[in-house]
Design an enzyme around this catalytic site. Sequence first.
Site, PDB file in Angstrom:
ATOM      1  N   SER A 577      55.813  91.026  26.071  1.00 44.65           N
ATOM      2  CA  SER A 577      55.483  90.814  24.664  1.00 44.65           C
ATOM      3  C   SER A 577      55.656  92.115  23.885  1.00 44.65           C
ATOM      4  O   SER A 577      56.527  92.923  24.204  1.00 44.65           O
ATOM      5  CB  SER A 577      54.064  90.253  24.542  1.00 44.65           C
ATOM      6  OG  SER A 577      53.124  91.074  25.202  1.00 44.65           O
ATOM      7  N   ASP A 746      47.414 101.236  16.631  1.00 46.05           N
ATOM      8  CA  ASP A 746      46.661 100.320  15.776  1.00 46.05           C
ATOM      9  C   ASP A 746      45.500  99.652  16.495  1.00 46.05           C
ATOM     10  O   ASP A 746      44.960  98.652  16.022  1.00 46.05           O
ATOM     11  CB  ASP A 746      47.591  99.243  15.213  1.00 46.05           C
ATOM     12  CG  ASP A 746      48.327  98.491  16.322  1.00 46.05           C
ATOM     13  OD1 ASP A 746      48.064  98.767  17.509  1.00 46.05           O
ATOM     14  OD2 ASP A 746      49.157  97.630  15.998  1.00 46.05           O
ATOM     15  N   HIS A 749      48.643  98.416  20.170  1.00 47.20           N
ATOM     16  CA  HIS A 749      49.930  98.914  20.663  1.00 47.20           C
ATOM     17  C   HIS A 749      49.838 100.395  21.032  1.00 47.20           C
ATOM     18  O   HIS A 749      49.009 101.131  20.497  1.00 47.20           O
ATOM     19  CB  HIS A 749      51.012  98.653  19.627  1.00 47.20           C
ATOM     20  CG  HIS A 749      51.173  97.199  19.334  1.00 47.20           C
ATOM     21  ND1 HIS A 749      50.720  96.624  18.161  1.00 47.20           N
ATOM     22  CD2 HIS A 749      51.696  96.191  20.076  1.00 47.20           C
ATOM     23  CE1 HIS A 749      50.975  95.325  18.185  1.00 47.20           C
ATOM     24  NE2 HIS A 749      51.563  95.036  19.339  1.00 47.20           N
TER      25      HIS A 749
END
Length: 817
Positions: A577, A746, A749
């Site tokens: 992902s 963030d 990530h």
Amino acid sequence: MATRSLWRAKLALSATALFGAAAAATITTSEDPSMTMKLYSTVPVRLFRDSLTAAAIALDYEYSMWGLPEGSSERLKAKHEVHLRSARKLQELCFKNGGIYIKLGQHIGQLEYLVPEEYVHTMRESMLNKCPVSSYEQVCEVIEKELGDKPEKIFSEFDPVPIASASLAQVHVARTHDGKKVAVKVQHTHMTDTAAADCATVDVIVNTLHRVFPSFDYRWLIVEMRESLPKELDFLNEAKNSEKCLHNFLKLSPRIAAYVYAPKVYWNLSTSKLLTMEYIDGAQVNDVKTMKKLGIRPQEVARLVSETFAEMMFKHGFVHCDPHAANLIVRPLPSSRRSILGKRKPQLVLLDHGLYKELDDETRTNYAALWKALIFSDGNAIKKHSAKLGAGEDLYALFAGILTMRPWNRVIDTSVDHLVIRGNDSDRSELQMYASQYFPQITELLRRLPRVILLMLKTNDCLRSVSNALLQEPSLETFMIVGRISSEAIIEAKLQKRSFLSWLSAWLDEFRLEARLFIMRIALWLLRVRKVSLQLSTTFLLLHPLPPYLLIEIETEPESLRKMVGPARPQFVLFGSSIVQLSFSHGGWGAILSDLYARKADILLRGYFGWNSRRALEVLDQVFPKDAAVQPSLVIVYFGGNDSMGAHPSGLGPHVPLPEYIENMRKIASHIQSLSDSTHIIVLSCPPVNEATIRANSSPYLSELVRTNELCQQYSEACIRLCQEMDIKVVDLFTAIQKGDNCFTDGIHLSAEGSKIVAEEILKVLREADWKPSLHWKSMATEFAEDSPYDLVAADGKMTLNPSEWTFYRDSHWNSL
């Protein structure tokens, strides 16, 4: 010690005396002392029995599953065994208590997509046809009390052995003095007493559970029981319901009235506790074998059952709410003849008319409009009519999911078969996981909905179970029937307004309905043709294999297409992902690996922002085709962060329940392992998150992101256990990332610091892995590494220096890894 024992004995005697005095006072001052006496003597026994069974089941689950890793074969085996033992304990409790407990067991037997199959099979095998039986003496007692004489005097023949026994009554075959064969339904003698005790027991249990667990609010069940049970115990009410049901079909549904029947009632031989009816011979609706012997096609029966109950719900507003298999009999239509193929038209005989519900016109039309919207994937209409029925603006998606047994993304899918349940293990486990995941929201929804709609849900469960028994494969036709009849009901409601605009709107609706149904029939026909074509082509290829030269023509592709850039290097595929997609950004771990493996291996990026394991599984064959000319040497897999997000009440979003996530990862790993003997896997487990940063960076365009370290850890640990079980290399990112500082951009990530840790852990695995040949960067050959006169000239001007292995431009830290 003796004094303490004496004191305890006195306290116990005092408490007993106090309870006895209070009970005696309550009994003597009550309006019905005999009933109150029975309650005081029965309820404690039932409560004790219920509590003992519940405790035994809970302890069995706790003890049997203790220490077994989630998703392991040992845990699955233990879970199956404890499900089976617990189902038998529950079955035994239902039989001991009888009455409404039998009804509870029957309903559990219909919930095959919500409760474990061990419970479903155990209850279904026993509760429908093996209920407790009253003795012949008790039967004689009821008949004599109700009709004034013994059975052998009232009837010319009376079989003392019942042909069926249910929760409230049992049925005997008899013959009247004028020679007519009848079925005599005799209420169990204890029902009046136990019904009150059952209500009182359930009242105590439900209210206690609600006080201990406020989210468990099933108090509406008590109100519903108190309202419906007296009606079910009044057999004269049942007789009136059966006649009203047939009258509705003759008046409102004449097209199928001849195909629906209820046994004739002999009013002179019926009372509130005894019902004499016409004897009907036929096959139980789930007895497919007997049906076929009678020349009846199960598919036609499934259609008739769907039509019958759709007409009741959407047009009559008077609905039989207990349509389990024992209450539906099928026989050949008396007026029909055998076709050329020996087939006959079916007639559906409805039994046990004790539990009916009436829908007022507003509720009926809203319910019809909701089902129309469900069938035709109209999300706005689903929301509108769900809210009108009481689901509210926040739980409409859950309501739609409960009605259809499909997740919201399937409910609003525009494909023609979007509501069809495949009936496979994956579908069943998915629905059971959703039921577990959304239990608090389901409880709240059931509390909000009108009780008449709750009975519709029970009816749907029963009908779904009947359909599954009749059809060996998923059927779209039953949904087409529901879509047609619900739409017709709405059109008829508009026509009742008797205005030109209403008539015009109804005419347009009818036109659109016919067009939609025509398109659905074409789609259904095409699906059938496709299925038959696939079966025929498979059979043909098995019987007539293609010649080798044709296979070569098919499989061979031009050399120029297979090797567009060469010579071929080992391929490392990064599959996952957003942590994979962004791995070439911010000094990412993918970029680090590409640098280290420059001129040694090709690092291929297959990263997909926002994806979960379910989405990955859908495209797995396309990303990693098994027939590819070149297979990767290494695949690094990461999914889990999005899977571990909290579930959204709408059913939308990336959340995947933990058991499904484990199974998805198992399938992904197995597929990659099967690509070639030289393909290796490294799995990255779910990393932690910075919860404070996530909250600070919330977006007005997204609903709340429920990402917690508690959930991340659960998914990480489950992933690691799976890899250990499958003997696959795994990186414990949840633990590794916590060693660093400022690892996130963030909160989710990875920053350069976080990526550096990921790359280090991957290299550690590659260095320690006992793979032949090794895939560690220092062990792999450098492409075109031979000396060349075209290399840079040395300072002495006499030789060239080969730069193939130079690393001075790189952080020296990596040379040690």
